[in-house]
Design a protein around this motif. Structure first.
Motif, PDB file in Angstrom:
ATOM      1  N   ALA A 128       1.845   2.137  11.289  1.00  0.00           N
ATOM      2  CA  ALA A 128       1.890   1.825  12.724  1.00  0.00           C
ATOM      3  C   ALA A 128       0.500   1.459  13.232  1.00  0.00           C
ATOM      4  O   ALA A 128       0.344   0.536  14.047  1.00  0.00           O
ATOM      5  CB  ALA A 128       2.456   3.012  13.507  1.00  0.00           C
ATOM      6  N   SER A 129      -0.528   2.141  12.734  1.00  0.00           N
ATOM      7  CA  SER A 129      -1.903   1.832  13.125  1.00  0.00           C
ATOM      8  C   SER A 129      -2.296   0.426  12.687  1.00  0.00           C
ATOM      9  O   SER A 129      -2.927  -0.318  13.448  1.00  0.00           O
ATOM     10  CB  SER A 129      -2.866   2.862  12.521  1.00  0.00           C
ATOM     11  OG  SER A 129      -4.202   2.509  12.805  1.00  0.00           O
ATOM     12  N   LEU A 130      -1.926   0.033  11.465  1.00  0.00           N
ATOM     13  CA  LEU A 130      -2.209  -1.327  10.992  1.00  0.00           C
ATOM     14  C   LEU A 130      -1.492  -2.350  11.865  1.00  0.00           C
ATOM     15  O   LEU A 130      -2.074  -3.386  12.211  1.00  0.00           O
ATOM     16  CB  LEU A 130      -1.802  -1.488   9.524  1.00  0.00           C
ATOM     17  CG  LEU A 130      -2.915  -1.257   8.501  1.00  0.00           C
ATOM     18  CD1 LEU A 130      -3.381   0.173   8.484  1.00  0.00           C
ATOM     19  CD2 LEU A 130      -2.469  -1.685   7.118  1.00  0.00           C
ATOM     20  N   HIS A 131      -0.257  -2.068  12.234  1.00  0.00           N
ATOM     21  CA  HIS A 131       0.496  -2.984  13.107  1.00  0.00           C
ATOM     22  C   HIS A 131      -0.178  -3.127  14.467  1.00  0.00           C
ATOM     23  O   HIS A 131      -0.273  -4.243  14.993  1.00  0.00           O
ATOM     24  CB  HIS A 131       1.945  -2.509  13.276  1.00  0.00           C
ATOM     25  CG  HIS A 131       2.851  -2.970  12.194  1.00  0.00           C
ATOM     26  ND1 HIS A 131       3.393  -4.233  12.160  1.00  0.00           N
ATOM     27  CD2 HIS A 131       3.301  -2.331  11.089  1.00  0.00           C
ATOM     28  CE1 HIS A 131       4.144  -4.354  11.080  1.00  0.00           C
ATOM     29  NE2 HIS A 131       4.094  -3.220  10.409  1.00  0.00           N
ATOM     30  N   ARG A 132      -0.649  -2.028  15.029  1.00  0.00           N
ATOM     31  CA  ARG A 132      -1.335  -2.105  16.330  1.00  0.00           C
ATOM     32  C   ARG A 132      -2.615  -2.931  16.217  1.00  0.00           C
ATOM     33  O   ARG A 132      -2.894  -3.781  17.068  1.00  0.00           O
ATOM     34  CB  ARG A 132      -1.653  -0.696  16.858  1.00  0.00           C
ATOM     35  CG  ARG A 132      -0.455   0.036  17.416  1.00  0.00           C
ATOM     36  CD  ARG A 132      -0.855   1.317  18.137  1.00  0.00           C
ATOM     37  NE  ARG A 132      -1.560   2.274  17.296  1.00  0.00           N
ATOM     38  CZ  ARG A 132      -0.974   3.172  16.507  1.00  0.00           C
ATOM     39  NH1 ARG A 132       0.352   3.245  16.451  1.00  0.00           N
ATOM     40  NH2 ARG A 132      -1.699   4.013  15.787  1.00  0.00           N
ATOM     41  N   PHE A 135       0.859  -1.189   0.000  1.00  0.00           N
ATOM     42  CA  PHE A 135       0.000   0.000   0.000  1.00  0.00           C
ATOM     43  C   PHE A 135       0.892   1.236   0.000  1.00  0.00           C
ATOM     44  O   PHE A 135       1.153   1.834   1.052  1.00  0.00           O
ATOM     45  CB  PHE A 135      -0.917   0.001   1.230  1.00  0.00           C
ATOM     46  CG  PHE A 135      -1.668  -1.289   1.423  1.00  0.00           C
ATOM     47  CD1 PHE A 135      -2.635  -1.696   0.513  1.00  0.00           C
ATOM     48  CD2 PHE A 135      -1.399  -2.107   2.511  1.00  0.00           C
ATOM     49  CE1 PHE A 135      -3.324  -2.890   0.683  1.00  0.00           C
ATOM     50  CE2 PHE A 135      -2.081  -3.299   2.699  1.00  0.00           C
ATOM     51  CZ  PHE A 135      -3.052  -3.691   1.774  1.00  0.00           C
ATOM     52  N   PRO A 136       1.398   1.636  -1.168  1.00  0.00           N
ATOM     53  CA  PRO A 136       2.392   2.723  -1.249  1.00  0.00           C
ATOM     54  C   PRO A 136       1.919   4.061  -0.684  1.00  0.00           C
ATOM     55  O   PRO A 136       2.738   4.905  -0.335  1.00  0.00           O
ATOM     56  CB  PRO A 136       2.669   2.852  -2.748  1.00  0.00           C
ATOM     57  CG  PRO A 136       2.133   1.619  -3.380  1.00  0.00           C
ATOM     58  CD  PRO A 136       1.093   1.066  -2.469  1.00  0.00           C
ATOM     59  N   VAL A 177     -11.978  -3.102   3.162  1.00  0.00           N
ATOM     60  CA  VAL A 177     -11.672  -4.063   4.219  1.00  0.00           C
ATOM     61  C   VAL A 177     -12.937  -4.890   4.420  1.00  0.00           C
ATOM     62  O   VAL A 177     -14.015  -4.337   4.671  1.00  0.00           O
ATOM     63  CB  VAL A 177     -11.254  -3.369   5.531  1.00  0.00           C
ATOM     64  CG1 VAL A 177     -11.118  -4.389   6.657  1.00  0.00           C
ATOM     65  CG2 VAL A 177      -9.942  -2.614   5.330  1.00  0.00           C
ATOM     66  N   ASP A 178     -12.802  -6.198   4.233  1.00  0.00           N
ATOM     67  CA  ASP A 178     -13.911  -7.130   4.419  1.00  0.00           C
ATOM     68  C   ASP A 178     -13.673  -7.939   5.682  1.00  0.00           C
ATOM     69  O   ASP A 178     -12.548  -8.404   5.926  1.00  0.00           O
ATOM     70  CB  ASP A 178     -14.006  -8.126   3.254  1.00  0.00           C
ATOM     71  CG  ASP A 178     -14.592  -7.529   1.991  1.00  0.00           C
ATOM     72  OD1 ASP A 178     -15.098  -6.394   2.039  1.00  0.00           O
ATOM     73  OD2 ASP A 178     -14.552  -8.211   0.950  1.00  0.00           O
ATOM     74  N   THR A 220     -13.194   7.217   4.726  1.00  0.00           N
ATOM     75  CA  THR A 220     -12.669   6.076   5.484  1.00  0.00           C
ATOM     76  C   THR A 220     -11.257   5.754   5.004  1.00  0.00           C
ATOM     77  O   THR A 220     -11.056   5.431   3.836  1.00  0.00           O
ATOM     78  CB  THR A 220     -13.564   4.827   5.299  1.00  0.00           C
ATOM     79  OG1 THR A 220     -14.901   5.169   5.644  1.00  0.00           O
ATOM     80  CG2 THR A 220     -13.088   3.679   6.163  1.00  0.00           C
ATOM     81  N   SER A 221     -10.306   5.832   5.921  1.00  0.00           N
ATOM     82  CA  SER A 221      -8.923   5.496   5.573  1.00  0.00           C
ATOM     83  C   SER A 221      -8.707   3.996   5.733  1.00  0.00           C
ATOM     84  O   SER A 221      -9.480   3.314   6.420  1.00  0.00           O
ATOM     85  CB  SER A 221      -7.950   6.250   6.483  1.00  0.00           C
ATOM     86  OG  SER A 221      -8.058   5.759   7.815  1.00  0.00           O
ATOM     87  N   LEU A 222      -7.662   3.493   5.121  1.00  0.00           N
ATOM     88  CA  LEU A 222      -7.333   2.075   5.270  1.00  0.00           C
ATOM     89  C   LEU A 222      -7.063   1.749   6.735  1.00  0.00           C
ATOM     90  O   LEU A 222      -7.538   0.736   7.251  1.00  0.00           O
ATOM     91  CB  LEU A 222      -6.120   1.699   4.408  1.00  0.00           C
ATOM     92  CG  LEU A 222      -5.631   0.261   4.552  1.00  0.00           C
ATOM     93  CD1 LEU A 222      -6.723  -0.756   4.223  1.00  0.00           C
ATOM     94  CD2 LEU A 222      -4.402   0.028   3.676  1.00  0.00           C
ATOM     95  N   SER A 223      -6.348   2.620   7.433  1.00  0.00           N
ATOM     96  CA  SER A 223      -6.033   2.324   8.835  1.00  0.00           C
ATOM     97  C   SER A 223      -7.296   2.301   9.695  1.00  0.00           C
ATOM     98  O   SER A 223      -7.443   1.433  10.561  1.00  0.00           O
ATOM     99  CB  SER A 223      -4.992   3.295   9.388  1.00  0.00           C
ATOM    100  OG  SER A 223      -5.442   4.620   9.308  1.00  0.00           O
ATOM    101  N   ASP A 224      -8.251   3.213   9.453  1.00  0.00           N
ATOM    102  CA  ASP A 224      -9.505   3.208  10.217  1.00  0.00           C
ATOM    103  C   ASP A 224     -10.338   1.962   9.911  1.00  0.00           C
ATOM    104  O   ASP A 224     -10.889   1.327  10.812  1.00  0.00           O
ATOM    105  CB  ASP A 224     -10.334   4.458   9.934  1.00  0.00           C
ATOM    106  CG  ASP A 224      -9.745   5.721  10.547  1.00  0.00           C
ATOM    107  OD1 ASP A 224      -8.874   5.612  11.442  1.00  0.00           O
ATOM    108  OD2 ASP A 224     -10.158   6.825  10.121  1.00  0.00           O
TER     109      ASP A 224
END
Length: 163
Positions: free
Chosen positions: A24-28, A15-16, A95-96, A125-129
């Motif tokens: 960091a949010s995705l990792h959390r 996800f460039p 995101v499913d 809506t962001s990918l991290s949210d």
């Protein structure tokens, strides 16, 4: 598809557009899922670098990143919980999340989604949210009792046939 721990996922290659804060949010969020799975059946995160860009319309749903957790339920039944970042036909990421049960209908459908949610990535809506919301949903499912017939009843599906 490549498989491994979430720390192995090359997020900024996949996800460039991700900022360091988003990664960091995705990792959390993935960490909460991994913690909820502790002591359970091993499940690996899977990703496909060739899906970093929209692969075009195709049969099936092109998965860029995902986790498929199979939980054994009472009586030898099983539940399947999914958290995936996918491409939609119009070329948007989504995101499913889904909870699946085995089918016991007269016509065998293999499985049924008994609870599913798609959050399309866009201006609002962001990918991290969306990923965080999907992770929260998945960890909630993992905390529920693993009674597949309870899930079927909730969805109005026939109960498991006893042999």
């Amino acid at each position: 598809m490549m498989r491994g721990a979430f720390d192995d996922v090359p997020l900024t290659t996949l996800f460039p557009f991700l900022t360091a804060e988003d990664a960091a949010s995705l990792h959390r969020a993935a960490g909460t899922v991994d913690a909820a799975r502790a002591g359970r059946t091993t499940a690996f995160w899977e990703w496909a670098l060739e899906r970093a860009a929209f692969p075009g319309t195709q049969a099936g749903t092109p998965i860029a990143l995902g986790l498929d957790v199979i939980e054994h339920a009472e009586g030898g039944d099983q539940l399947e919980f999914l958290l995936q970042v996918v491409w939609t036909d119009p070329g948007q990421l989504a995101v499913d999340t889904a909870a699946n049960v085995a089918c016991w209908c007269k016509t065998d459908h293999a499985t049924h989604d008994v609870d599913a949610l798609r959050l399309v990535i866009g201006e609002e809506t962001s990918l991290s949210d969306a990923f965080r919301a999907g992770a929260e949903r998945l960890t909630g499912w993992l905390a529920d009792p693993h009674d597949a017939d309870r899930w079927r009843a909730k969805a109005g599906l026939p109960p498991r046939r006893m042999s």
